[in-house]
Write a protein that holds these residues in place. Structure first.
Motif, PDB file in Angstrom:
ATOM      1  N   LEU A 264       0.862  -1.175   0.000  1.00  0.00           N
ATOM      2  CA  LEU A 264       0.000   0.000   0.000  1.00  0.00           C
ATOM      3  C   LEU A 264       0.903   1.231   0.000  1.00  0.00           C
ATOM      4  O   LEU A 264       1.862   1.293   0.768  1.00  0.00           O
ATOM      5  N   VAL A 265       0.615   2.196  -0.855  1.00  0.00           N
ATOM      6  CA  VAL A 265       1.425   3.415  -0.927  1.00  0.00           C
ATOM      7  C   VAL A 265       0.676   4.556  -0.241  1.00  0.00           C
ATOM      8  O   VAL A 265      -0.444   4.907  -0.632  1.00  0.00           O
ATOM      9  N   LEU A 266       1.292   5.136   0.781  1.00  0.00           N
ATOM     10  CA  LEU A 266       0.724   6.236   1.548  1.00  0.00           C
ATOM     11  C   LEU A 266       1.546   7.491   1.285  1.00  0.00           C
ATOM     12  O   LEU A 266       2.741   7.531   1.577  1.00  0.00           O
ATOM     13  N   ALA A 267       0.914   8.512   0.704  1.00  0.00           N
ATOM     14  CA  ALA A 267       1.599   9.767   0.394  1.00  0.00           C
ATOM     15  C   ALA A 267       1.448  10.745   1.553  1.00  0.00           C
ATOM     16  O   ALA A 267       0.335  10.977   2.045  1.00  0.00           O
ATOM     17  N   VAL A 268       2.561  11.310   1.997  1.00  0.00           N
ATOM     18  CA  VAL A 268       2.577  12.247   3.120  1.00  0.00           C
ATOM     19  C   VAL A 268       3.520  13.391   2.785  1.00  0.00           C
ATOM     20  O   VAL A 268       4.620  13.166   2.270  1.00  0.00           O
ATOM     21  N   LYS A 269       3.087  14.612   3.074  1.00  0.00           N
ATOM     22  CA  LYS A 269       3.968  15.756   2.878  1.00  0.00           C
ATOM     23  C   LYS A 269       5.110  15.693   3.884  1.00  0.00           C
ATOM     24  O   LYS A 269       4.875  15.489   5.080  1.00  0.00           O
TER      25      LYS A 269
ATOM     26  N   ALA B 277      -0.155   6.739  -5.668  1.00  0.00           N
ATOM     27  CA  ALA B 277      -0.409   6.518  -4.245  1.00  0.00           C
ATOM     28  C   ALA B 277      -1.822   5.988  -4.073  1.00  0.00           C
ATOM     29  O   ALA B 277      -2.720   6.280  -4.882  1.00  0.00           O
ATOM     30  N   ASP B 278      -2.034   5.202  -3.019  1.00  0.00           N
ATOM     31  CA  ASP B 278      -3.348   4.632  -2.731  1.00  0.00           C
ATOM     32  C   ASP B 278      -4.133   5.480  -1.741  1.00  0.00           C
ATOM     33  O   ASP B 278      -5.350   5.603  -1.849  1.00  0.00           O
ATOM     34  N   VAL B 279      -3.456   6.030  -0.762  1.00  0.00           N
ATOM     35  CA  VAL B 279      -4.062   6.890   0.243  1.00  0.00           C
ATOM     36  C   VAL B 279      -3.079   8.022   0.544  1.00  0.00           C
ATOM     37  O   VAL B 279      -1.888   7.921   0.253  1.00  0.00           O
ATOM     38  N   ALA B 280      -3.582   9.101   1.151  1.00  0.00           N
ATOM     39  CA  ALA B 280      -2.713  10.233   1.464  1.00  0.00           C
ATOM     40  C   ALA B 280      -3.260  10.984   2.664  1.00  0.00           C
ATOM     41  O   ALA B 280      -4.465  10.957   2.945  1.00  0.00           O
TER      42      ALA B 280
ATOM     43  N   LEU C 230      -9.478  -1.218  -2.855  1.00  0.00           N
ATOM     44  CA  LEU C 230      -8.445  -1.966  -2.152  1.00  0.00           C
ATOM     45  C   LEU C 230      -8.865  -2.254  -0.711  1.00  0.00           C
ATOM     46  O   LEU C 230      -9.152  -1.326   0.062  1.00  0.00           O
ATOM     47  N   ARG C 231      -8.880  -3.511  -0.337  1.00  0.00           N
ATOM     48  CA  ARG C 231      -9.219  -3.854   1.035  1.00  0.00           C
ATOM     49  C   ARG C 231      -8.169  -3.294   1.995  1.00  0.00           C
ATOM     50  O   ARG C 231      -8.507  -2.825   3.089  1.00  0.00           O
ATOM     51  N   ALA C 232      -6.879  -3.358   1.595  1.00  0.00           N
ATOM     52  CA  ALA C 232      -5.817  -2.851   2.466  1.00  0.00           C
ATOM     53  C   ALA C 232      -5.992  -1.365   2.736  1.00  0.00           C
ATOM     54  O   ALA C 232      -5.774  -0.888   3.856  1.00  0.00           O
TER      55      ALA C 232
END
Length: 279
Positions: A92-97, A140-143, A266-268
């Motif tokens: 899972l790719v999480l984008a964060v500043k 990214a999947d979530v951010a 995406l379940r994750a």
């Protein structure tokens, strides 16, 4: 329309220069020009106004660019997630500043790791306003985004928490020991102009302060006495010793949200979002 044609058009529309777009696509310019002209004939509209000196988007072109970004983002995400499905453990790719939500991020990752079938979370650290584009492009999947600074247009989101803001000053500054300060006092400091962040289009507002893109760069400028800034409290966690954070009494609150593309299944991602809202 073919995906290839949308990629060609998006490159030209973003570069507003056929030569640069051709270099980006690693192809020759003449076939690129022919492909765009063929696309315009197919749609029956003018997408780009061309002169000998410039290329500009028409209103129809701006609409297609927005649609193309969504489509290409979905394609990129589909390709990446299909490859991941063949792996023994999902990712899972999480984008964060960079430099923001540090305390929340650590708690979120620790809590998510205890979930059954937790995916491997890859952090994608980015600069101002990049999170939304990374979601739309499928990178990214979530951010984690911060309102009102970031936009959640075209995304689904859940509010996580709201916090106040602080002014960051050199530790040696005469205001550094105060218990609180007002926005007008911070913006009126002639020796410390307000740093300027890029807007959603990448342009900087007018002003005397330096242009910045990340907190590392910003904090260095403030420590040297070249700028100041008003930022969320959490961004000042573990502040370097040559800087001071002073609460700003009348600064608008900042709300951190977790966001994701509305088409995501995406379940994750759903599990991570559930953990975040529980925290």
């Amino acid at each position: 329309m073919e995906i290839r044609e949308l990629r060609y058009f998006a490159a030209v529309a973003e570069e507003l220069h056929f030569g640069k777009a051709a270099q980006r696509l690693e192809m020759a310019q003449p076939p690129l020009s022919r492909a765009i002209a063929r696309l315009e004939r197919q749609l029956g509209v003018t997408l780009l106004e061309r002169t000998s000196r410039s290329v500009t988007l028409t209103e129809a072109g701006a609409v297609l660019l927005s649609e193309a970004r969504s489509i290409l983002g979905a394609v990129t995400a589909a390709e990446r997630r299909t490859r991941q499905a063949a792996q023994s453990r999902p990712r899972l790719v999480l984008a964060v500043k960079s430099g923001t939500a540090g305390g929340l991020l650590a708690k979120l990752l620790d809590a998510y790791r205890t979930e059954p079938d937790a995916a491997t979370v890859d952090l994608l650290l980015c600069e101002a306003h990049q999170q939304r584009e990374l979601l739309h492009s499928g990178q990214a999947d979530v951010a984690l985004l911060h309102l009102p600074f970031d936009s959640t247009a075209g995304l689904d989101s859940e509010m996580l928490y709201t916090e106040g803001q602080v002014a960051i000053l050199p530790a040696s500054h005469r205001f550094s020991g105060r218990s609180q300060i007002r926005v007008a006092e911070v913006t009126a400091l002639p020796e410390l102009p307000m740093a300027r962040w890029p807007d959603h289009g990448g342009s900087y507002p007018e002003g005397p302060g330096p242009e910045v893109r990340n907190l590392t760069q910003l904090f260095q400028l403030i420590a040297l006495g070249h700028a100041t800034v008003i930022i969320p409290e959490s961004a000042a966690a573990d502040l370097r010793r040559d800087l001071a954070a002073v609460p700003v009494l009348d600064a608008p609150p900042v709300t951190t949200v977790i966001a994701w593309p509305p088409q995501s299944r995406l379940r994750a991602a759903a599990d991570l979002i559930r953990v975040a809202t529980r925290l």
